[in-house]
Motif scaffolding. Structure first.
Motif, PDB file in Angstrom:
ATOM      1  N   LEU A 141       0.837  -1.201   0.000  1.00 15.23           N
ATOM      2  CA  LEU A 141       0.000   0.000   0.000  1.00 15.23           C
ATOM      3  C   LEU A 141       0.875   1.256   0.000  1.00 15.23           C
ATOM      4  O   LEU A 141       0.577   2.229  -0.711  1.00 15.23           O
ATOM      5  N   ASN A 142       1.960   1.237   0.758  1.00 15.11           N
ATOM      6  CA  ASN A 142       2.880   2.373   0.755  1.00 15.11           C
ATOM      7  C   ASN A 142       3.447   2.611  -0.647  1.00 15.11           C
ATOM      8  O   ASN A 142       3.549   3.755  -1.115  1.00 15.11           O
ATOM      9  N   THR A 143       3.825   1.518  -1.302  1.00 13.49           N
ATOM     10  CA  THR A 143       4.362   1.625  -2.656  1.00 13.49           C
ATOM     11  C   THR A 143       3.332   2.206  -3.612  1.00 13.49           C
ATOM     12  O   THR A 143       3.630   3.123  -4.393  1.00 13.49           O
ATOM     13  N   MET A 144       2.117   1.697  -3.556  1.00 17.28           N
ATOM     14  CA  MET A 144       1.070   2.158  -4.472  1.00 17.28           C
ATOM     15  C   MET A 144       0.760   3.637  -4.246  1.00 17.28           C
ATOM     16  O   MET A 144       0.551   4.401  -5.188  1.00 17.28           O
ATOM     17  N   LYS A 145       0.736   4.051  -2.989  1.00 19.48           N
ATOM     18  CA  LYS A 145       0.490   5.465  -2.694  1.00 19.48           C
ATOM     19  C   LYS A 145       1.609   6.338  -3.263  1.00 19.48           C
ATOM     20  O   LYS A 145       1.338   7.429  -3.802  1.00 19.48           O
ATOM     21  N   ASP A 146       2.841   5.878  -3.156  1.00 23.24           N
ATOM     22  CA  ASP A 146       3.961   6.639  -3.696  1.00 23.24           C
ATOM     23  C   ASP A 146       3.847   6.779  -5.208  1.00 23.24           C
ATOM     24  O   ASP A 146       4.109   7.850  -5.771  1.00 23.24           O
ATOM     25  N   VAL A 147       3.485   5.694  -5.881  1.00 19.95           N
ATOM     26  CA  VAL A 147       3.360   5.721  -7.342  1.00 19.95           C
ATOM     27  C   VAL A 147       2.240   6.665  -7.765  1.00 19.95           C
ATOM     28  O   VAL A 147       2.397   7.468  -8.693  1.00 19.95           O
TER      29      VAL A 147
END
Length: 328
Positions: A118-124
Motif C-alpha cells: 500500500l505504501n508503494t502504491m500510494k507513492d506511485v
C-alpha cells in the motif's frame, strides 16, 4: 530468453488488487498507462523493500516495459465486474482530444494490500497518478532496468542491488545537456541529477545517457532497439568504488585527476557496454572532472587523444587535458 507469460492464481490475485487500486485512484487510466504504472510500482517496491511486488514478468519492448499477462487479468476483471470501462476526454494532451476508453473500479479494496504494498502504491499514485501517459512512458523508458535490458528480453529487477539511484530518470533538458557535452566536452554542463552516491558526482543515469548519445540516439527520442542492453550492476559497483583514498592502506587521499582515471579505467575493464565501451568510459571520466570544477583544453581533446586506457596513461592524459577552474 523464453518467458512464461501465464501467471498462477496467486499472482493473478495480486495483480487484480493492483489494478483495482489504480482504477480507483488514477483519474485517467488507459490500459497502456496501467501497464506502465504497474511496472513503476514493481520498480519502487523492489528499491524500497528489496523484493518484487509480484512475479509478473515484464519485457523490454520498443514502446517500453510491458507485461503481457496484464491484458488477460483485465479481461477476467471486466467479466466479474471488479472493474469497468468508461469513455473519457479528460487527458490534457492533443492526442486525447478524441474519446478514449479508461479503466475504473467500483471499490477501492486497499485492505487487500499489505502495508508495504500500500505504501508503494500510494507513492506511485502521488508521483505519477496525475501525469499523462506520455510522461509516465517517458519515465519508464528512461529507467535503468529498462535501458539495460536487451530488446524483447525479460526485465530482471533482481539482477541489480536495490539502489535509490535506479528510481531516477533524466529529464529532457538534462539529456540534451549531456548529449551536448558528449559532442563538445569543453563546454559547460549542468549539475548532476540527484542520486544517493556521496563520493561520485556522476550517476548511472548519466553514464547510460552518454552511451545512448555515442550510439547516435537523440535525447528527445526513445532509445533504439539496437542500443538497449548493458550491465547496470557492474556500472553501479564502479561508481560506488570511487574513493578518496588509495587502496594500498596508506590512507593517502587521491586527487580529482586520480579518481577520474580510476573511474575510467574501471569502466573500461568492466566491459559493461556492447558498443563504444572505451569511449563511454572516457567521457564519463571527463564528466567527473567537469563536475569537480575542471575545464578542458580543446587542442588536447581533438588532436592528442589518450594512447591507451590503463590507469597510468589516463591519469597523465587527464592532467594534460584539464585544468581546475572552480576553486569554490
Amino acid at each position: 530468453m523464453e518467458i512464461n507469460h501465464v501467471v498462477d492464481e496467486e499472482e493473478k490475485k495480486a495483480l487484480k488488487n493492483l489494478i483495482v487500486y489504480f482504477g480507483c485512484t488514477v483519474p485517467h487510466l488507459q490500459e497502456v498507462k496501467l501497464n506502465k504504472l504497474i511496472y513503476v510500482a514493481h520498480l519502487y517496491h523492489y528499491l524500497d523493500y528489496g523484493r518484487l511486488l509480484t512475479k509478473t514478468p515484464f519485457l523490454g519492448f520498443s514502446y517500453g516495459p510491458h507485461a503481457p499477462a496484464i491484458r488477460s487479468v483485465i479481461n477476467e476483471q471486466l467479466e466479474s465486474n471488479d472493474i469497468y470501462l468508461e469513455i473519457s476526454r479528460t487527458e490534457s494532451e492533443p492526442s486525447f482530444q478524441n474519446p478514449c476508453v479508461i479503466i475504473r473500479s467500483c471499490e477501492l479494496k486497499d485492505e487487500k494490500l499489505s502495508d508495504q504494498s500500500l505504501n508503494t502504491m500510494k507513492d506511485v499514485v502521488e508521483d505519477w497518478g496525475d501525469k499523462t501517459f506520455r510522461q509516465v512512458l517517458d519515465y519508464a523508458m528512461r529507467t535503468i532496468p529498462f535501458l539495460s535490458t536487451t530488446y524483447r528480453d525479460h526485465i530482471d529487477l533482481t539482477g541489480m542491488q536495490p539502489s535509490q539511484d535506479l528510481k531516477g530518470a533524466l529529464s529532457l533538458p538534462q539529456r540534451i545537456r549531456l548529449h551536448r557535452f558528449v559532442q563538445a566536452p569543453w563546454e559547460a554542463v549542468g549539475q548532476s541529477n540527484s542520486h544517493s552516491s556521496e563520493s561520485c558526482p556522476v550517476s548511472i543515469n548519466e553514464v547510460a545517457e552518454i552511451y545512448l548519445a555515442l550510439c547516435g540516439d537523440r535525447p528527445d527520442k526513445n532509445a533504439s532497439r539496437e542500443s538497449l542492453g548493458f550491465n547496470a550492476q557492474t556500472i553501479l559497483e564502479v561508481l560506488g568504488s570511487v574513493d578518496d583514498k588509495t587502496q594500498d592502506g596508506t590512507g593517502k587521499h587521491l586527487s580529482d585527476i586520480d579518481k577520474a582515471a580510476q573511474l575510467t579505467d574501471a569502466l573500461v575493464n568492466s566491459t559493461s557496454f556492447r558498443y563504444r565501451n572505451d569511449t563511454v568510459a572516457l567521457k564519463t571520466g571527463m564528466l567527473f572532472l567537469r563536475r569537480c570544477g575542471y575545464s578542458f583544453d580543446t587542442d588536447v581533446l581533438e588532436e592528442k587523444p589518450p594512447d591507451g586506457h590503463n590507469y597510468e596513461t589516463l591519469r597523465e592524459w587527464f592532467r594534460r587535458a584539464s585544468m581546475k577552474t572552480d576553486t569554490g
